[in-house]
Scaffold this active site. Structure first.
Site, PDB file in Angstrom:
ATOM      1  N   ASP A  13      40.213  38.077  45.006  1.00 22.70           N
ATOM      2  CA  ASP A  13      39.120  37.874  44.243  1.00 22.70           C
ATOM      3  C   ASP A  13      39.227  36.706  42.991  1.00 22.70           C
ATOM      4  O   ASP A  13      39.044  37.018  42.017  1.00 22.70           O
ATOM      5  CB  ASP A  13      39.014  39.101  43.543  1.00 22.70           C
ATOM      6  CG  ASP A  13      38.393  39.995  44.611  1.00 22.70           C
ATOM      7  OD1 ASP A  13      38.458  39.702  45.703  1.00 22.70           O
ATOM      8  OD2 ASP A  13      37.960  41.090  44.185  1.00 22.70           O
ATOM      9  N   ASP A  51      35.184  39.134  46.380  1.00 24.11           N
ATOM     10  CA  ASP A  51      34.189  40.177  46.104  1.00 24.11           C
ATOM     11  C   ASP A  51      32.821  39.817  46.474  1.00 24.11           C
ATOM     12  O   ASP A  51      32.536  38.784  45.664  1.00 24.11           O
ATOM     13  CB  ASP A  51      34.452  40.598  44.630  1.00 24.11           C
ATOM     14  CG  ASP A  51      34.118  42.080  44.148  1.00 24.11           C
ATOM     15  OD1 ASP A  51      34.431  42.688  45.159  1.00 24.11           O
ATOM     16  OD2 ASP A  51      33.668  42.371  43.081  1.00 24.11           O
ATOM     17  N   HIS A  53      29.029  40.967  46.545  1.00 22.71           N
ATOM     18  CA  HIS A  53      28.292  42.377  46.565  1.00 22.71           C
ATOM     19  C   HIS A  53      26.630  42.015  46.905  1.00 22.71           C
ATOM     20  O   HIS A  53      26.295  40.859  46.220  1.00 22.71           O
ATOM     21  CB  HIS A  53      28.278  43.053  45.151  1.00 22.71           C
ATOM     22  CG  HIS A  53      29.793  43.605  44.752  1.00 22.71           C
ATOM     23  ND1 HIS A  53      30.448  44.279  45.595  1.00 22.71           N
ATOM     24  CD2 HIS A  53      30.341  43.589  43.718  1.00 22.71           C
ATOM     25  CE1 HIS A  53      31.503  44.751  45.053  1.00 22.71           C
ATOM     26  NE2 HIS A  53      31.584  44.245  44.023  1.00 22.71           N
ATOM     27  N   HIS A  70      28.115  41.634  39.170  1.00 23.20           N
ATOM     28  CA  HIS A  70      28.919  40.564  39.219  1.00 23.20           C
ATOM     29  C   HIS A  70      29.331  40.148  40.821  1.00 23.20           C
ATOM     30  O   HIS A  70      28.908  41.043  41.506  1.00 23.20           O
ATOM     31  CB  HIS A  70      30.411  41.082  38.683  1.00 23.20           C
ATOM     32  CG  HIS A  70      31.051  42.187  39.580  1.00 23.20           C
ATOM     33  ND1 HIS A  70      30.610  43.416  39.315  1.00 23.20           N
ATOM     34  CD2 HIS A  70      31.674  42.185  40.510  1.00 23.20           C
ATOM     35  CE1 HIS A  70      31.058  44.361  40.075  1.00 23.20           C
ATOM     36  NE2 HIS A  70      31.992  43.571  40.830  1.00 23.20           N
ATOM     37  N   LYS A  95      34.359  41.136  50.987  1.00 20.26           N
ATOM     38  CA  LYS A  95      34.521  42.479  50.682  1.00 20.26           C
ATOM     39  C   LYS A  95      33.412  43.029  49.633  1.00 20.26           C
ATOM     40  O   LYS A  95      33.004  42.183  48.927  1.00 20.26           O
ATOM     41  CB  LYS A  95      35.657  43.075  50.277  1.00 20.26           C
ATOM     42  CG  LYS A  95      36.364  42.456  48.876  1.00 20.26           C
ATOM     43  CD  LYS A  95      37.691  42.850  48.795  1.00 20.26           C
ATOM     44  CE  LYS A  95      37.928  42.639  46.958  1.00 20.26           C
ATOM     45  NZ  LYS A  95      37.206  43.318  46.087  1.00 20.26           N
ATOM     46  N   CYS A 134      41.012  45.534  42.019  1.00 17.33           N
ATOM     47  CA  CYS A 134      41.187  45.193  43.378  1.00 17.33           C
ATOM     48  C   CYS A 134      42.879  44.645  43.851  1.00 17.33           C
ATOM     49  O   CYS A 134      43.094  44.705  44.958  1.00 17.33           O
ATOM     50  CB  CYS A 134      40.395  43.846  43.542  1.00 17.33           C
ATOM     51  SG  CYS A 134      38.460  44.592  43.458  1.00 17.33           S
TER      52      CYS A 134
END
Ligand code: VGL
Ligand code: ZN
Length: 188
Positions: A13, A51, A53, A70, A95, A134
């Site tokens: 990340d 990351d 989302h 974020h 992810k 993470c």
């Protein structure tokens, strides 16, 4: 410590939103970039997590979650830090794409373990952001998946929502079976 072709560097990340100026900035988060860039040429296998989302992710405050919005898919905040030597990354694993799970670990809901096995990896070296979320979850699950796991402490930074969270995460990773060392201890 000698690096071999059964080792993989995992970069967790290292994204704009986790660096100063980003939506969920990790203090000094950008400082890991130079350390990681120096490590890249030593590893035959390099995988980065991202990351990633969907809008309305359950970890966002407007959904009752703990974090500001974020790393929303397709935004500049979700992009890897521009100074990371992206040309040396072999694979990127997205992810946190599931709406309802936090997705802290690079192994959660991804095929990271299968990808590592397909490459013949036996040991992972974990770097990136953030130590207390993470990085912590990824390192602990790497151990659980049967990989020998080394956390490079100069190549990670903590959010430290509560003072000491980063230090506690280091202790937890070590207790889970990960080895803590610095990038200076690597030969290649
Ligand atoms: C992370 C909080 C929320 C991380 C990701 O990369 O450590 N932390 N999403
Ligand atoms: Zn997230």
């Amino acid at each position: 410590m000698n690096v071999s072709d059964t080792d993989a560097l995992i970069i967790v990340d290292v994204q704009n939103d986790f660096c100063p100026g980003g939506a969920l900035a990790v203090p000094e988060g950008n400082d890991v970039v130079a350390v990681i860039n120096n490590l890249l040429p030593r590893f035959e296998h390099v995988l980065a997590t991202q990351d990633f989302h969907p809008p309305g992710h359950s970890s966002f405050m407007d959904q009752g979650g703990p974090w500001p919005m974020h790393c929303v898919q397709g935004t500049d905040g979700a992009a890897l830090h521009p100074d990371l030597n992206a040309g040396e990354l072999d694979q990127i694993v997205q992810k946190g794409t599931d709406l309802d799970t936090d997705g802290y670990s690079g192994f959660a809901g991804t095929d990271l373990a299968e990808r590592l096995r397909a490459l013949g990896i036996r040991r992972t070296f974990v770097t990136g952001l953030a130590t207390d979320y993470c990085v912590r979850a990824t390192a602990i699950e790497a151990v659980e998946h049967g990989f020998e796991t080394v956390v490079l402490t100069d190549a990670i930074r903590a959010v430290d929502v509560q003072p000491g969270d980063g230090e506690r995460a280091l202790a937890e990773m070590e207790r889970a079976g990960a080895t803590l060392t610095t990038s200076e201890s690597l030969n290649s």
